[in-house]
Design an enzyme around this catalytic site. Sequence first.
Site, mmCIF file in Angstrom:
data_model
loop_
_atom_site.group_PDB
_atom_site.id
_atom_site.type_symbol
_atom_site.label_atom_id
_atom_site.label_comp_id
_atom_site.label_asym_id
_atom_site.label_seq_id
_atom_site.Cartn_x
_atom_site.Cartn_y
_atom_site.Cartn_z
ATOM 1 N N GLU A 153 -1.410 8.519 -6.474
ATOM 2 C CA GLU A 153 -1.737 9.592 -7.316
ATOM 3 C C GLU A 153 -2.828 10.443 -6.695
ATOM 4 O OE1 GLU A 153 -2.489 7.627 -11.363
ATOM 5 O OE2 GLU A 153 -0.510 6.527 -10.972
ATOM 6 N N ASN A 194 2.347 5.883 -3.712
ATOM 7 C CA ASN A 194 3.003 5.911 -5.051
ATOM 8 C C ASN A 194 2.417 6.844 -5.978
ATOM 9 O OD1 ASN A 194 4.462 4.591 -6.998
ATOM 10 N ND2 ASN A 194 2.784 3.167 -7.531
ATOM 11 N N HIS A 230 7.460 7.256 -14.789
ATOM 12 C CA HIS A 230 6.927 7.188 -16.293
ATOM 13 C C HIS A 230 7.477 8.633 -17.291
ATOM 14 C CE1 HIS A 230 4.450 3.802 -15.639
ATOM 15 N NE2 HIS A 230 3.978 4.491 -14.732
ATOM 16 N N GLU A 260 7.765 2.309 -11.059
ATOM 17 C CA GLU A 260 6.995 1.950 -12.741
ATOM 18 C C GLU A 260 7.651 2.703 -13.830
ATOM 19 O OE1 GLU A 260 2.865 3.099 -12.376
ATOM 20 O OE2 GLU A 260 2.494 2.632 -10.487
ATOM 21 N N ASP A 262 9.631 3.585 -16.972
ATOM 22 C CA ASP A 262 9.569 3.176 -18.564
ATOM 23 C C ASP A 262 10.051 4.530 -19.296
ATOM 24 O OD1 ASP A 262 6.804 4.319 -18.395
ATOM 25 O OD2 ASP A 262 6.033 2.517 -18.695
HETATM 26 O O1 G3I Z 1 -10.517 -5.328 -18.221
HETATM 27 C C1 G3I Z 1 -10.585 -4.998 -19.589
HETATM 28 C C2 G3I Z 1 -10.795 -6.275 -20.203
HETATM 29 O O2 G3I Z 1 -12.140 -6.820 -19.736
HETATM 30 C C3 G3I Z 1 -11.006 -6.004 -21.827
HETATM 31 O O3 G3I Z 1 -10.789 -7.236 -22.482
HETATM 32 C C4 G3I Z 1 -9.631 -4.960 -22.231
HETATM 33 C C5 G3I Z 1 -9.728 -4.602 -23.801
HETATM 34 O O4 G3I Z 1 -9.000 -3.681 -24.054
HETATM 35 O O5 G3I Z 1 -9.771 -3.945 -21.458
HETATM 36 C C6 G3I Z 1 -9.383 -4.343 -20.156
HETATM 37 O O6 G3I Z 1 -9.240 -3.164 -19.342
HETATM 38 C C7 G3I Z 1 -7.944 -2.416 -19.635
HETATM 39 C C8 G3I Z 1 -6.963 -2.783 -18.563
HETATM 40 O O7 G3I Z 1 -5.891 -1.725 -18.619
HETATM 41 C C9 G3I Z 1 -6.347 -4.356 -18.761
HETATM 42 O O8 G3I Z 1 -6.008 -4.154 -19.874
HETATM 43 C C10 G3I Z 1 -8.466 -0.851 -19.309
HETATM 44 O O9 G3I Z 1 -9.341 -0.578 -20.398
HETATM 45 C C11 G3I Z 1 -7.151 0.034 -19.332
HETATM 46 O O10 G3I Z 1 -7.579 1.523 -19.147
HETATM 47 C C12 G3I Z 1 -6.280 -0.385 -18.467
HETATM 48 O O11 G3I Z 1 -5.138 0.231 -18.575
HETATM 49 C C13 G3I Z 1 -4.152 0.102 -17.350
HETATM 50 C C14 G3I Z 1 -4.096 1.704 -16.737
HETATM 51 O O12 G3I Z 1 -3.228 1.808 -15.578
HETATM 52 C C15 G3I Z 1 -5.602 2.135 -16.304
HETATM 53 O O13 G3I Z 1 -5.457 3.430 -15.681
HETATM 54 C C16 G3I Z 1 -2.803 0.012 -17.774
HETATM 55 O O14 G3I Z 1 -2.856 -1.478 -18.262
HETATM 56 C C17 G3I Z 1 -1.703 0.189 -16.696
HETATM 57 O O15 G3I Z 1 -0.489 -0.209 -16.984
HETATM 58 C C18 G3I Z 1 -1.871 1.351 -16.025
HETATM 59 O O16 G3I Z 1 -0.917 1.387 -15.001
HETATM 60 C C19 G3I Z 1 -0.752 2.635 -14.111
HETATM 61 C C20 G3I Z 1 -0.600 2.293 -12.628
HETATM 62 O O17 G3I Z 1 -1.587 1.104 -12.299
HETATM 63 C C21 G3I Z 1 -0.503 3.522 -11.988
HETATM 64 N N1 G3I Z 1 0.477 4.352 -12.400
HETATM 65 C C22 G3I Z 1 0.338 4.929 -13.634
HETATM 66 C C23 G3I Z 1 0.311 3.627 -14.535
HETATM 67 C C24 G3I Z 1 0.284 3.923 -16.094
HETATM 68 O O18 G3I Z 1 -1.138 4.453 -16.581
#
Ligand code: G3I
Length: 351
Positions: A153, A194, A230, A260, A262
């Site tokens: 990105e 990616n 996405h 990725e 969906d």
């Molecule tokens: O780590 C904390 C954890 O300690 C806490 O318990 C929990 C409570 O909600 O939050 C946790 O962190 C979250 C993490 O996901 C794990 O669940 C973050 O706040 C949250 O922002 C994070 O979101 C991820 C996102 O990337 C962050 O930008 C999504 O799961 C994940 O699917 C998404 O994946 C990205 C790819 O890496 C790159 N391409 C786009 C894709 C979708 O956005």
Amino acid sequence: MRLGRSLALIVFALTLAATSSAPAATLRSLAPAAGIRVGAAVDVEALEADPAYARLLAREFNLVTPENAMKFAVVQPERDRYDFTQADALVAFAEAHGMQVNGHVLVWDRQLPDWLTQGGFSRDELMAILREHIRTLVTRYRGRVASWDVAAEAVGEDGKLRDTFWSHGIGPDYLALAFRWAHEADPQARLRYNDYGGEGAGAKSDGIYRLVADLRQQDVPIDAVGLQMHVGLDDAPRADDVRINMKRLAALGLQTDITEMDVMLPLPARGTALRRQARVYGAMLQACLAVPQCRSFSTWGASDAHSWIPEYFPGQGAALLFAADGRPKPACESVRGVLRRAGADKRRRVE
Ligand code: G3I
């Protein structure tokens, strides 16, 4: 004679019954004949807490990407203190089930720890931190993680490099450096750029093309481009444009992957929407299969029970191939059908 005919009829009936009640072929059993891998992003906490989710992953996919477990903030929450608990668990799971691992992600501007973003580091310090982070991760999994999302990105909607924490702190060459450092740590690993929103035609896809062409020209060790995919029902790219884009990347000597995918739907998801979703999945997989350099097709999750969409897009969801209870959705049938036909065509060509 009559006995013989009755016996034959019984055998025929039994065969028919066995065939119709046979479980549908899994995605991972169909993928090799089609010449690709099928993957899913894995939520490692769910993997440990939800045995049905773990069974679904192991049964259907032969490639996994950690959804969050290898990101900077998770792996190095404090400076020089690494935590590989989740990443190790994922790699062990993959090895136990004969799955390939794609590492995700070495340099990205999200999910960075505060010590890094608030640290006021100089350019030289940031370079040393990034180099050490990449060296530590890639060396740890050398020979076990087959490919890495080195960078993600970095390109904006206008096709220009985005102004990010890394470009600001190191300069635009942070990308070339990251690929070189990853290659130093594991010369066998397949290294990938990616991104999202650049799958078909448009300014962003042209910008990604220019970026990777430039990296190739500088002899940067980049092997592949990941098209995230996405999408929703109304903003999915045209399959022809995806195929054409993949072909021009292939002409640079690069492999491609759908990394990725969906397809989010308004909730509750209705029959028509699920059928349209199935067509989008099928069309994108067909685009990939039409280009020999497209090597894998991954979704960002496995079942609707564990997906980032509902949290990030309230009111939307049902974006994956399997329903929350693990049952295959029309999208899954569509993907199976495309894989099955591609496998049959390939066999015919080989025979
Ligand atoms: O780590 C904390 C954890 O300690 C806490 O318990 C929990 C409570 O909600 O939050 C946790 O962190 C979250 C993490 O996901 C794990 O669940 C973050 O706040 C949250 O922002 C994070 O979101 C991820 C996102 O990337 C962050 O930008 C999504 O799961 C994940 O699917 C998404 O994946 C990205 C790819 O890496 C790159 N391409 C786009 C894709 C979708 O956005």
